[in-house]
Write a protein that holds these residues in place. Sequence first.
Motif, PDB file in Angstrom:
ATOM      1  N   GLN A  70       0.652  -1.220  -0.083  1.00 41.07           N
ATOM      2  CA  GLN A  70      -0.078   0.037  -0.158  1.00 41.07           C
ATOM      3  C   GLN A  70       0.791   1.334   0.002  1.00 41.07           C
ATOM      4  N   VAL A  71       2.268   1.034  -0.058  1.00 42.44           N
ATOM      5  CA  VAL A  71       3.202   2.060  -0.098  1.00 42.44           C
ATOM      6  C   VAL A  71       3.005   2.950  -1.572  1.00 42.44           C
ATOM      7  N   PRO A  72       2.866   4.212  -1.565  1.00 45.86           N
ATOM      8  CA  PRO A  72       2.704   4.772  -2.959  1.00 45.86           C
ATOM      9  C   PRO A  72       4.541   4.877  -3.508  1.00 45.86           C
ATOM     10  N   SER A  73       4.441   5.000  -4.884  1.00 45.93           N
ATOM     11  CA  SER A  73       5.694   4.913  -5.731  1.00 45.93           C
ATOM     12  C   SER A  73       6.600   5.897  -5.066  1.00 45.93           C
ATOM     13  N   HIS A  74       6.311   7.219  -4.734  1.00 49.97           N
ATOM     14  CA  HIS A  74       7.238   8.192  -4.456  1.00 49.97           C
ATOM     15  C   HIS A  74       7.841   7.831  -3.115  1.00 49.97           C
ATOM     16  N   ARG A  75       7.060   7.275  -2.233  1.00 49.87           N
ATOM     17  CA  ARG A  75       7.605   6.568  -0.716  1.00 49.87           C
ATOM     18  C   ARG A  75       8.519   5.793  -0.988  1.00 49.87           C
ATOM     19  N   ARG A  76       8.306   4.655  -1.895  1.00 54.69           N
ATOM     20  CA  ARG A  76       9.148   3.538  -2.178  1.00 54.69           C
ATOM     21  C   ARG A  76      10.747   4.022  -2.650  1.00 54.69           C
ATOM     22  N   ALA A  77      10.528   5.218  -3.507  1.00 54.05           N
ATOM     23  CA  ALA A  77      11.630   5.777  -4.109  1.00 54.05           C
ATOM     24  C   ALA A  77      12.430   6.520  -2.785  1.00 54.05           C
ATOM     25  N   GLN A  78      11.683   7.175  -2.014  1.00 48.08           N
ATOM     26  CA  GLN A  78      12.374   7.835  -0.893  1.00 48.08           C
ATOM     27  C   GLN A  78      12.926   6.641   0.105  1.00 48.08           C
ATOM     28  N   ALA A  79      12.340   5.476   0.206  1.00 43.83           N
ATOM     29  CA  ALA A  79      12.866   4.249   1.263  1.00 43.83           C
ATOM     30  C   ALA A  79      13.988   3.750   0.470  1.00 43.83           C
ATOM     31  N   GLY A  80      14.403   3.826  -0.837  1.00 46.03           N
ATOM     32  CA  GLY A  80      15.552   3.240  -1.176  1.00 46.03           C
ATOM     33  C   GLY A  80      15.418   2.456  -2.384  1.00 46.03           C
ATOM     34  N   LEU A  81      14.200   2.360  -3.322  1.00 50.28           N
ATOM     35  CA  LEU A  81      14.257   1.860  -4.415  1.00 50.28           C
ATOM     36  C   LEU A  81      14.377   2.836  -5.636  1.00 50.28           C
ATOM     37  N   GLY A 135      23.160   7.554 -25.477  1.00 50.15           N
ATOM     38  CA  GLY A 135      24.061   6.918 -24.317  1.00 50.15           C
ATOM     39  C   GLY A 135      24.252   7.915 -23.051  1.00 50.15           C
ATOM     40  N   GLU A 136      24.179   9.327 -23.452  1.00 49.02           N
ATOM     41  CA  GLU A 136      24.627  10.153 -22.538  1.00 49.02           C
ATOM     42  C   GLU A 136      23.177  10.384 -21.524  1.00 49.02           C
ATOM     43  N   GLN A 137      21.998  10.268 -22.233  1.00 47.55           N
ATOM     44  CA  GLN A 137      20.712  10.275 -21.643  1.00 47.55           C
ATOM     45  C   GLN A 137      20.584   8.957 -20.777  1.00 47.55           C
ATOM     46  N   GLN A 138      21.035   7.811 -21.092  1.00 48.23           N
ATOM     47  CA  GLN A 138      21.107   6.636 -20.232  1.00 48.23           C
ATOM     48  C   GLN A 138      21.906   6.724 -19.025  1.00 48.23           C
ATOM     49  N   MET A 139      23.094   7.340 -19.287  1.00 49.89           N
ATOM     50  CA  MET A 139      24.015   7.759 -18.172  1.00 49.89           C
ATOM     51  C   MET A 139      23.118   8.455 -17.029  1.00 49.89           C
ATOM     52  N   LEU A 140      22.505   9.677 -17.688  1.00 47.34           N
ATOM     53  CA  LEU A 140      22.073  10.620 -16.823  1.00 47.34           C
ATOM     54  C   LEU A 140      20.802   9.891 -15.948  1.00 47.34           C
ATOM     55  N   ALA A 141      20.122   9.187 -16.679  1.00 49.59           N
ATOM     56  CA  ALA A 141      19.106   8.440 -15.821  1.00 49.59           C
ATOM     57  C   ALA A 141      19.712   7.690 -14.811  1.00 49.59           C
ATOM     58  N   MET A 142      20.542   6.791 -15.023  1.00 50.67           N
ATOM     59  CA  MET A 142      21.356   6.137 -14.108  1.00 50.67           C
ATOM     60  C   MET A 142      21.886   6.914 -12.773  1.00 50.67           C
ATOM     61  N   GLY A 143      22.649   8.095 -13.290  1.00 47.70           N
ATOM     62  CA  GLY A 143      23.037   8.946 -12.287  1.00 47.70           C
ATOM     63  C   GLY A 143      21.907   9.545 -11.462  1.00 47.70           C
ATOM     64  N   ARG A 144      20.734   9.868 -11.967  1.00 47.66           N
ATOM     65  CA  ARG A 144      19.794  10.390 -11.272  1.00 47.66           C
ATOM     66  C   ARG A 144      19.317   9.307 -10.284  1.00 47.66           C
ATOM     67  N   ALA A 145      19.086   8.200 -10.645  1.00 47.85           N
ATOM     68  CA  ALA A 145      18.764   7.368  -9.652  1.00 47.85           C
ATOM     69  C   ALA A 145      19.832   7.017  -8.579  1.00 47.85           C
ATOM     70  N   LEU A 146      21.104   7.056  -8.867  1.00 45.20           N
ATOM     71  CA  LEU A 146      22.075   7.040  -7.757  1.00 45.20           C
ATOM     72  C   LEU A 146      21.588   7.994  -6.811  1.00 45.20           C
ATOM     73  N   MET A 147      21.424   9.393  -7.213  1.00 47.30           N
ATOM     74  CA  MET A 147      21.425  10.460  -6.393  1.00 47.30           C
ATOM     75  C   MET A 147      20.338  10.360  -5.178  1.00 47.30           C
ATOM     76  N   LEU A 148      19.416   9.398  -5.597  1.00 45.65           N
ATOM     77  CA  LEU A 148      18.499   8.992  -4.603  1.00 45.65           C
ATOM     78  C   LEU A 148      18.903   8.102  -3.446  1.00 45.65           C
ATOM     79  N   ASN A 149      20.271   7.637  -3.713  1.00 46.55           N
ATOM     80  CA  ASN A 149      21.117   6.619  -2.762  1.00 46.55           C
ATOM     81  C   ASN A 149      20.306   5.590  -2.379  1.00 46.55           C
ATOM     82  N   PRO A 150      19.962   4.681  -3.390  1.00 46.97           N
ATOM     83  CA  PRO A 150      18.911   3.549  -3.272  1.00 46.97           C
ATOM     84  C   PRO A 150      19.816   2.350  -2.686  1.00 46.97           C
ATOM     85  N   LYS A 151      19.003   1.560  -1.910  1.00 42.03           N
ATOM     86  CA  LYS A 151      19.338   0.547  -1.347  1.00 42.03           C
ATOM     87  C   LYS A 151      19.286  -0.710  -2.580  1.00 42.03           C
TER      88      LYS A 151
END
Length: 241
Positions: A70-81, A135-151
């Motif tokens: 029941q946890v919304p998507s943005h909360r899952r991202a904040q929690a580390g996904l 390729g640069e857009q893919q790197m940016l998408a990955m970098g942006r996900a990493l900036m969330l400091n995911p688990k």
Amino acid sequence: MSELLRLENVWAGYGDAVILEDISLSLAAGDSLALLGRNGMGKTTLLATLMGAARLRRGRILYEGADIAQVPSHRRAQAGLGWVPQERDIFRSLTVEENLTVVALPGEWTLARVYEMFPRLRERRLNLGNQLSGGEQQMLAMGRALMLNPKILLLDEPLEGLAPKIAQELLAIIDRMVKAGRMAVILVEQHARQILPITRQALVLERGRSVYAGDSAGLLREGSPLDGWLGVGAAADGALA
């Protein structure tokens, strides 16, 4: 390693359509999983279900021991996904640096560290998202996900449509992240023989059901079943070489 994620008998899909049937898996902190199967077999739906973007109809998703159904998507991202979808979904009207900093959460993945991992993004830091190559857009998408400091980092076909040289560069970066073991990685990719050597576990989907769940090395050794499950794509898996 302690268990980070567990799926128990998950059935999921979109609206009234059921795409996934009875999927179970376990992922430890720092672990890695290759998610394989032909197109349309449910791989992206599984990632979407983890992020709350697909409808969970039955079963449980446990993250750090808690049911997150029941946890919304943005909360899952904040929690580390952290999710890098096929479409990349970067902010095209923002600069590279703005894309990275607008979503940043505290942790070891800082702007400096992302630039160290992706030097090309440092060079393009003032460019808008729509001024980047694929390729640069893919790197940016990955970098942006990493900036969330995911688990857990969810990568949906990160090498798709890229020139072989760029694909190999990104594959090497993913390999480094997996070997570092600081976060778990679930990797969807058509080039099975490119990602099985860099992941510990593998899950193969066929029509939304699991037909293989085990270690990546064992699946790679078996060969013939993998070819059958993935069709001609597996036989031509030297495409990145």
